[in-house]
Motif scaffolding. Sequence first.
Motif, PDB file in Angstrom:
ATOM      1  N   VAL A 131     -45.121 -50.269 -62.183  1.00 11.84           N
ATOM      2  CA  VAL A 131     -44.879 -49.645 -63.468  1.00 11.84           C
ATOM      3  C   VAL A 131     -45.395 -50.334 -64.900  1.00 11.84           C
ATOM      4  CG1 VAL A 131     -42.390 -48.746 -64.946  1.00 11.84           C
ATOM      5  CG2 VAL A 131     -43.938 -47.238 -62.266  1.00 11.84           C
ATOM      6  N   GLU A 132     -44.545 -51.189 -64.034  1.00 10.60           N
ATOM      7  CA  GLU A 132     -43.989 -52.662 -65.443  1.00 10.60           C
ATOM      8  C   GLU A 132     -45.412 -53.663 -65.980  1.00 10.60           C
ATOM      9  OE1 GLU A 132     -41.763 -57.247 -65.237  1.00 10.60           O
ATOM     10  OE2 GLU A 132     -41.424 -55.667 -62.987  1.00 10.60           O
ATOM     11  N   THR A 133     -46.899 -53.694 -65.160  1.00 20.47           N
ATOM     12  CA  THR A 133     -47.892 -54.151 -65.535  1.00 20.47           C
ATOM     13  C   THR A 133     -48.934 -52.919 -66.123  1.00 20.47           C
ATOM     14  OG1 THR A 133     -48.284 -54.274 -63.660  1.00 20.47           O
ATOM     15  CG2 THR A 133     -47.497 -56.183 -64.387  1.00 20.47           C
ATOM     16  N   ASP A 134     -49.108 -51.215 -65.227  1.00 22.80           N
ATOM     17  CA  ASP A 134     -49.475 -50.818 -65.358  1.00 22.80           C
ATOM     18  C   ASP A 134     -49.367 -50.126 -66.362  1.00 22.80           C
ATOM     19  OD1 ASP A 134     -51.130 -51.809 -63.367  1.00 22.80           O
ATOM     20  OD2 ASP A 134     -50.560 -50.743 -61.750  1.00 22.80           O
ATOM     21  N   MET A 135     -48.042 -49.225 -66.297  1.00 24.90           N
ATOM     22  CA  MET A 135     -47.458 -48.372 -67.184  1.00 24.90           C
ATOM     23  C   MET A 135     -47.679 -49.179 -68.824  1.00 24.90           C
ATOM     24  SD  MET A 135     -44.658 -46.050 -67.436  1.00 24.90           S
ATOM     25  CE  MET A 135     -45.414 -45.108 -66.071  1.00 24.90           C
ATOM     26  N   ALA A 144     -38.969 -45.731 -67.072  1.00 16.10           N
ATOM     27  CA  ALA A 144     -39.450 -45.744 -65.330  1.00 16.10           C
ATOM     28  C   ALA A 144     -38.311 -46.502 -64.751  1.00 16.10           C
ATOM     29  CB  ALA A 144     -40.349 -45.788 -65.548  1.00 16.10           C
ATOM     30  N   MET A 145     -38.180 -47.953 -65.396  1.00 19.46           N
ATOM     31  CA  MET A 145     -37.807 -48.880 -64.994  1.00 19.46           C
ATOM     32  C   MET A 145     -36.498 -48.941 -64.676  1.00 19.46           C
ATOM     33  SD  MET A 145     -40.293 -52.220 -66.176  1.00 19.46           S
ATOM     34  CE  MET A 145     -39.374 -53.323 -65.401  1.00 19.46           C
ATOM     35  N   MET A 146     -35.676 -48.161 -66.051  1.00 24.46           N
ATOM     36  CA  MET A 146     -34.317 -47.873 -65.955  1.00 24.46           C
ATOM     37  C   MET A 146     -33.413 -47.479 -65.028  1.00 24.46           C
ATOM     38  SD  MET A 146     -31.841 -46.488 -69.312  1.00 24.46           S
ATOM     39  CE  MET A 146     -33.150 -47.687 -70.012  1.00 24.46           C
ATOM     40  N   HIS A 147     -34.186 -46.493 -64.239  1.00 23.76           N
ATOM     41  CA  HIS A 147     -33.906 -45.480 -62.863  1.00 23.76           C
ATOM     42  C   HIS A 147     -34.679 -46.005 -62.030  1.00 23.76           C
ATOM     43  CE1 HIS A 147     -33.053 -43.247 -66.583  1.00 23.76           C
ATOM     44  NE2 HIS A 147     -31.538 -43.068 -65.672  1.00 23.76           N
ATOM     45  N   LYS A 150     -40.264 -47.992 -59.667  1.00 19.54           N
ATOM     46  CA  LYS A 150     -41.147 -49.133 -59.468  1.00 19.54           C
ATOM     47  C   LYS A 150     -42.674 -48.785 -59.526  1.00 19.54           C
ATOM     48  CE  LYS A 150     -38.007 -52.222 -58.392  1.00 19.54           C
ATOM     49  NZ  LYS A 150     -38.176 -53.173 -59.270  1.00 19.54           N
ATOM     50  N   SER A 151     -42.841 -47.714 -58.929  1.00 19.80           N
ATOM     51  CA  SER A 151     -44.818 -47.246 -58.727  1.00 19.80           C
ATOM     52  C   SER A 151     -44.794 -45.396 -58.664  1.00 19.80           C
ATOM     53  CB  SER A 151     -45.214 -47.562 -56.944  1.00 19.80           C
ATOM     54  OG  SER A 151     -45.491 -48.272 -57.539  1.00 19.80           O
ATOM     55  N   ILE A 152     -45.787 -45.098 -59.697  1.00 19.32           N
ATOM     56  CA  ILE A 152     -45.553 -43.775 -59.856  1.00 19.32           C
ATOM     57  C   ILE A 152     -47.303 -43.271 -59.173  1.00 19.32           C
ATOM     58  CG2 ILE A 152     -44.778 -41.665 -61.177  1.00 19.32           C
ATOM     59  CD1 ILE A 152     -43.352 -43.164 -62.755  1.00 19.32           C
ATOM     60  N   MET A 153     -47.205 -41.812 -58.961  1.00 25.20           N
ATOM     61  CA  MET A 153     -48.334 -41.504 -58.570  1.00 25.20           C
ATOM     62  C   MET A 153     -48.056 -39.425 -59.842  1.00 25.20           C
ATOM     63  SD  MET A 153     -49.867 -41.856 -55.049  1.00 25.20           S
ATOM     64  CE  MET A 153     -49.727 -43.511 -54.250  1.00 25.20           C
ATOM     65  N   ILE A 154     -48.885 -39.709 -60.498  1.00 24.70           N
ATOM     66  CA  ILE A 154     -49.100 -38.008 -61.373  1.00 24.70           C
ATOM     67  C   ILE A 154     -49.897 -36.822 -60.978  1.00 24.70           C
ATOM     68  CG2 ILE A 154     -48.173 -37.447 -63.986  1.00 24.70           C
ATOM     69  CD1 ILE A 154     -47.628 -40.688 -64.039  1.00 24.70           C
ATOM     70  N   LYS A 155     -49.743 -36.023 -61.040  1.00 20.55           N
ATOM     71  CA  LYS A 155     -51.236 -34.837 -60.584  1.00 20.55           C
ATOM     72  C   LYS A 155     -51.108 -33.826 -61.539  1.00 20.55           C
ATOM     73  CE  LYS A 155     -53.812 -31.845 -59.252  1.00 20.55           C
ATOM     74  NZ  LYS A 155     -55.524 -32.357 -59.413  1.00 20.55           N
TER      75      LYS A 155
END
Length: 207
Positions: A131-135, A144-147, A150-155
């Motif tokens: 999330v930190e480098t790709d989003m 996202a980072m506040m909670h 680290k990684s997310i997949m979205i469909k």
Amino acid sequence: MDLNWIPTLVSAVGTIVAAYFAYNQYAKNKLTDLKIEKWKKEEEDKNAERSSHIARIYGELWELLHYLKADRVYILQPHPLVNSMFISISLEVKRNGIAGMKEVIHNLPMSNFAGFIGDISTRDFIFYKSVETDMSDKRAKAYAMMHGTKSIMIKSLSDDGKRWIGSIFLDFTTELTNVNIDYIKSEINEAAINIQYVLPELKKDEL
């Protein structure tokens, strides 16, 4: 000429007219009652169907959480669908000890996440390994980072008219380094098919 019969006739006609209007009002009242009862029955049926659909969706989300080892799985929806202006998380499951996102992503203006919404509404599947480098959307990244994400997949989810109606999120609190992406996409695609055609629109009283 004897006109004594006229008052009797007028009285009789008046009685008939009054009886007609009384019957007509009674018929209208009965029709109104029938319409109200029909509406109540339809609303009860809709609510029962809605509850059944929500239970089915929760089942799909729990399976994704369990089999894909996610920490949170939730559905983000735009609303109102006719003129989408806001986003909210409607349904969410999570592991014990993991804070939820439903209370955080609630009635937020879509315009605040324009880049992020543009991505998830037009792309079928997205994997932010980090999330930190790709989003790229700074506000979405901050949430996202506040909670702890680290990684997310979205469909993406769409209706019969191919209109975007929401997205399934697989949320991980540890960065994924070794994943079978084809297997995950297969599982989440199957869940999406089972969800997207029964996903209820968010109601005002749920927001």
